[in-house]
Design a protein around this motif. Sequence first.
Motif, PDB file in Angstrom:
ATOM      1  N   ARG A 139     -14.429  56.916  19.760  1.00 25.99           N
ATOM      2  CA  ARG A 139     -14.555  58.703  19.411  1.00 25.99           C
ATOM      3  C   ARG A 139     -14.881  59.131  18.296  1.00 25.99           C
ATOM      4  O   ARG A 139     -14.142  57.931  17.370  1.00 25.99           O
ATOM      5  CB  ARG A 139     -12.982  59.295  19.895  1.00 25.99           C
ATOM      6  N   TRP A 140     -15.417  60.007  17.463  1.00 30.89           N
ATOM      7  CA  TRP A 140     -16.067  59.913  16.518  1.00 30.89           C
ATOM      8  C   TRP A 140     -15.919  61.953  16.735  1.00 30.89           C
ATOM      9  O   TRP A 140     -16.081  62.894  17.410  1.00 30.89           O
ATOM     10  CB  TRP A 140     -16.843  59.980  16.045  1.00 30.89           C
ATOM     11  N   THR A 141     -15.462  62.055  15.340  1.00 30.36           N
ATOM     12  CA  THR A 141     -15.917  63.486  14.826  1.00 30.36           C
ATOM     13  C   THR A 141     -16.841  64.116  13.922  1.00 30.36           C
ATOM     14  O   THR A 141     -17.524  63.076  13.227  1.00 30.36           O
ATOM     15  CB  THR A 141     -14.705  64.026  13.553  1.00 30.36           C
ATOM     16  N   TYR A 142     -17.375  64.566  14.254  1.00 30.70           N
ATOM     17  CA  TYR A 142     -19.267  65.026  13.748  1.00 30.70           C
ATOM     18  C   TYR A 142     -18.531  66.301  11.771  1.00 30.70           C
ATOM     19  O   TYR A 142     -18.162  67.533  12.428  1.00 30.70           O
ATOM     20  CB  TYR A 142     -20.236  66.001  14.008  1.00 30.70           C
ATOM     21  N   HIS A 143     -18.738  65.316  11.107  1.00 30.57           N
ATOM     22  CA  HIS A 143     -17.608  65.962   9.920  1.00 30.57           C
ATOM     23  C   HIS A 143     -19.069  67.589   9.585  1.00 30.57           C
ATOM     24  O   HIS A 143     -19.593  67.805  10.042  1.00 30.57           O
ATOM     25  CB  HIS A 143     -17.448  65.439   8.767  1.00 30.57           C
TER      26      HIS A 143
END
Length: 229
Positions: free
Chosen positions: A117-121
């Motif tokens: 899982r990851w966040t686009y900042h």
Amino acid sequence: MSNRAVLEVIALDAEDAVAAQAGGADRLELVTDMAADGLTPSRETFAAIRSAVDIPLRVMLRVADGFAAGDIDVLVGKAREMRRAGADEYVLGFLDEDGHADLVAVERIVAELDGARWTYHRAIDRAADRDALRKQLADLPGLDTYLTAGSPAGVDDGIPTLLAEAARTGQPGYEPQILVGGGLQLHHLPQLRAAGIDAFHIGGAARPAGWSAPVDAAAVREWREALDA
């Protein structure tokens, strides 16, 4: 975490992490070098933080100030190194010279993350077209969050955009959670919560004495209590 709002806090080291968790943080964003707005921490720092707390950690993948990817091979190497160290959540986001999502960079890095899982900042806040960027990235595996202030200038200016995007939750490109950060202040919370936004990110607000001082557990607790009220 049940139905309570997510509170994410920036941590630079294990001392920050312990204080943030003690104050009620649900998740940490791990970075180094805030003079460059946050770069990838060392593997040793990640390991120290991972052993100090038991809440989720999102590791920044960024090697230079700004929103250009820079050396993609270096970024891929950082992602690979962090995966081997045990990191399982990430933060990243790059734009090309025209202000569109840099799909070459993002797709190469995401391929290394193996479904994590990851966040686009906050690169989204500098995008030429936020809606187009969301739709460009919509099918990438693992993307579950956008960290955004709604504006390059911060939450004060970005609230209309944040409210409009919250109203589109579930539409194509708008499935990821909105994580509000960037000049966020306590007085912003009621309006954002009323719009259904349920994730918040703080950095400087967790450090009343400035970035040269560690996270203050009492400051984090004030945010936790405000979100739980």
